[in-house]
Design a protein around this motif. Sequence first.
Motif, mmCIF file in Angstrom:
data_model
loop_
_atom_site.group_PDB
_atom_site.id
_atom_site.type_symbol
_atom_site.label_atom_id
_atom_site.label_comp_id
_atom_site.label_asym_id
_atom_site.label_seq_id
_atom_site.Cartn_x
_atom_site.Cartn_y
_atom_site.Cartn_z
ATOM 1 N N GLU A 9 -7.384 10.552 20.117
ATOM 2 C CA GLU A 9 -6.025 10.642 20.633
ATOM 3 C C GLU A 9 -5.753 9.053 20.743
ATOM 4 O OE1 GLU A 9 -3.254 11.879 24.332
ATOM 5 O OE2 GLU A 9 -5.358 12.135 24.535
ATOM 6 N N VAL A 10 -4.422 8.351 20.284
ATOM 7 C CA VAL A 10 -4.155 7.303 20.205
ATOM 8 C C VAL A 10 -2.548 7.054 20.813
ATOM 9 C CG1 VAL A 10 -5.359 6.641 18.014
ATOM 10 C CG2 VAL A 10 -3.017 7.538 17.710
ATOM 11 N N ILE A 11 -2.210 5.802 21.093
ATOM 12 C CA ILE A 11 -1.035 5.359 21.552
ATOM 13 C C ILE A 11 -0.376 4.252 20.551
ATOM 14 C CG2 ILE A 11 -2.210 3.533 23.269
ATOM 15 C CD1 ILE A 11 0.174 4.674 24.998
ATOM 16 N N VAL A 12 0.811 4.641 20.195
ATOM 17 C CA VAL A 12 1.421 3.585 19.508
ATOM 18 C C VAL A 12 2.105 2.313 20.272
ATOM 19 C CG1 VAL A 12 3.424 3.254 17.971
ATOM 20 C CG2 VAL A 12 2.433 5.530 18.142
ATOM 21 N N LEU A 13 1.381 1.198 19.460
ATOM 22 C CA LEU A 13 1.746 -0.040 20.059
ATOM 23 C C LEU A 13 3.025 -0.764 19.672
ATOM 24 C CD1 LEU A 13 -1.772 -1.670 19.562
ATOM 25 C CD2 LEU A 13 -0.857 -0.614 21.982
ATOM 26 N N ARG A 18 7.080 3.436 19.805
ATOM 27 C CA ARG A 18 6.301 2.811 20.696
ATOM 28 C C ARG A 18 6.074 3.421 21.782
ATOM 29 N NH1 ARG A 18 8.431 -2.564 20.861
ATOM 30 N NH2 ARG A 18 10.307 -1.642 21.796
ATOM 31 N N SER A 19 4.792 3.547 22.431
ATOM 32 C CA SER A 19 4.190 4.297 23.753
ATOM 33 C C SER A 19 4.040 5.528 23.623
ATOM 34 C CB SER A 19 5.196 3.651 24.835
ATOM 35 O OG SER A 19 6.460 4.288 24.841
ATOM 36 N N ARG A 20 4.507 6.065 22.457
ATOM 37 C CA ARG A 20 4.222 7.692 22.142
ATOM 38 C C ARG A 20 2.701 7.780 22.075
ATOM 39 N NH1 ARG A 20 8.014 10.133 18.546
ATOM 40 N NH2 ARG A 20 7.231 12.098 19.274
ATOM 41 N N ARG A 21 2.224 9.025 22.347
ATOM 42 C CA ARG A 21 0.850 9.278 21.949
ATOM 43 C C ARG A 21 0.849 10.530 20.816
ATOM 44 N NH1 ARG A 21 -2.073 10.382 27.654
ATOM 45 N NH2 ARG A 21 -0.640 12.033 27.668
ATOM 46 N N ASN A 68 -1.223 -0.839 14.558
ATOM 47 C CA ASN A 68 -0.073 -0.667 15.427
ATOM 48 C C ASN A 68 -0.380 0.598 16.357
ATOM 49 O OD1 ASN A 68 1.581 -2.339 14.194
ATOM 50 N ND2 ASN A 68 2.207 -0.901 12.385
ATOM 51 N N VAL A 69 -1.741 1.039 16.258
ATOM 52 C CA VAL A 69 -2.225 1.984 17.312
ATOM 53 C C VAL A 69 -3.360 1.632 17.973
ATOM 54 C CG1 VAL A 69 -1.226 3.885 15.999
ATOM 55 C CG2 VAL A 69 -3.563 3.237 15.547
ATOM 56 N N ALA A 70 -3.674 2.133 19.084
ATOM 57 C CA ALA A 70 -4.701 1.977 19.921
ATOM 58 C C ALA A 70 -5.442 3.033 20.382
ATOM 59 C CB ALA A 70 -4.661 1.061 21.141
ATOM 60 N N GLY A 77 -5.307 5.184 31.305
ATOM 61 C CA GLY A 77 -3.877 5.805 31.129
ATOM 62 C C GLY A 77 -3.097 4.668 29.967
ATOM 63 N N LYS A 78 -3.968 3.982 29.537
ATOM 64 C CA LYS A 78 -3.216 2.880 28.435
ATOM 65 C C LYS A 78 -4.181 2.816 27.184
ATOM 66 C CE LYS A 78 -2.030 -0.398 32.226
ATOM 67 N NZ LYS A 78 -2.474 -1.580 32.766
ATOM 68 N N GLY A 79 -3.629 2.208 26.405
ATOM 69 C CA GLY A 79 -4.386 1.940 24.863
ATOM 70 C C GLY A 79 -5.471 0.889 25.027
ATOM 71 N N ASP A 80 -6.617 1.194 24.600
ATOM 72 C CA ASP A 80 -7.600 0.184 24.660
ATOM 73 C C ASP A 80 -8.474 -0.166 23.391
ATOM 74 O OD1 ASP A 80 -9.550 -1.141 26.097
ATOM 75 O OD2 ASP A 80 -10.284 0.527 27.244
ATOM 76 N N ARG A 81 -8.971 -1.493 23.430
ATOM 77 C CA ARG A 81 -9.755 -1.673 22.344
ATOM 78 C C ARG A 81 -11.312 -0.953 22.201
ATOM 79 N NH1 ARG A 81 -10.395 -7.798 21.928
ATOM 80 N NH2 ARG A 81 -10.980 -7.664 24.191
ATOM 81 N N VAL A 82 -11.793 -1.217 21.384
ATOM 82 C CA VAL A 82 -13.181 -0.305 21.146
ATOM 83 C C VAL A 82 -13.980 -1.227 20.759
ATOM 84 C CG1 VAL A 82 -14.148 1.672 19.806
ATOM 85 C CG2 VAL A 82 -11.811 1.609 20.258
ATOM 86 N N GLY A 83 -15.461 -1.014 21.123
ATOM 87 C CA GLY A 83 -16.585 -1.507 20.933
ATOM 88 C C GLY A 83 -17.657 -0.620 20.539
#
Length: 106
Positions: A9-13, A18-21, A68-70, A77-83
């Motif tokens: 599941e991603v969110i558009v940046l 923008r801000s749609r999942r 453009n997605v996270a 409840g937000k987009g996040d980076r991945v490690g």
Amino acid sequence: MQNIRKGDEVIVLSGRDRSRRGTVVARVGDDHVLVEGINVVKKHARGNPMTGTQGGIIDKTLPIHISNVALYNPETGKGDRVGVKVVDGAKVRIFRSNGAVVGAKA
């Protein structure tokens, strides 16, 4: 290891969505993804009576660039980076903000 995979599941940046999942349906090449319900355009299609396809205006989902997605973090409840982290000898993806494993059921 891929940061964003099919089924995530991603969110558009950025962009008009923008801000749609949405859920990743497929990866297109190395740097594009198809996201369900995102970047949908109207396509005018010509009919072909030989193959039985009907013409008209159809909705088509186009790929969006992976930058453009996270990945969506349900805890924040937000987009996040991945490690990537090694747990029990296997590589797993983690969220950078809180260290939780991606896809782990809470």
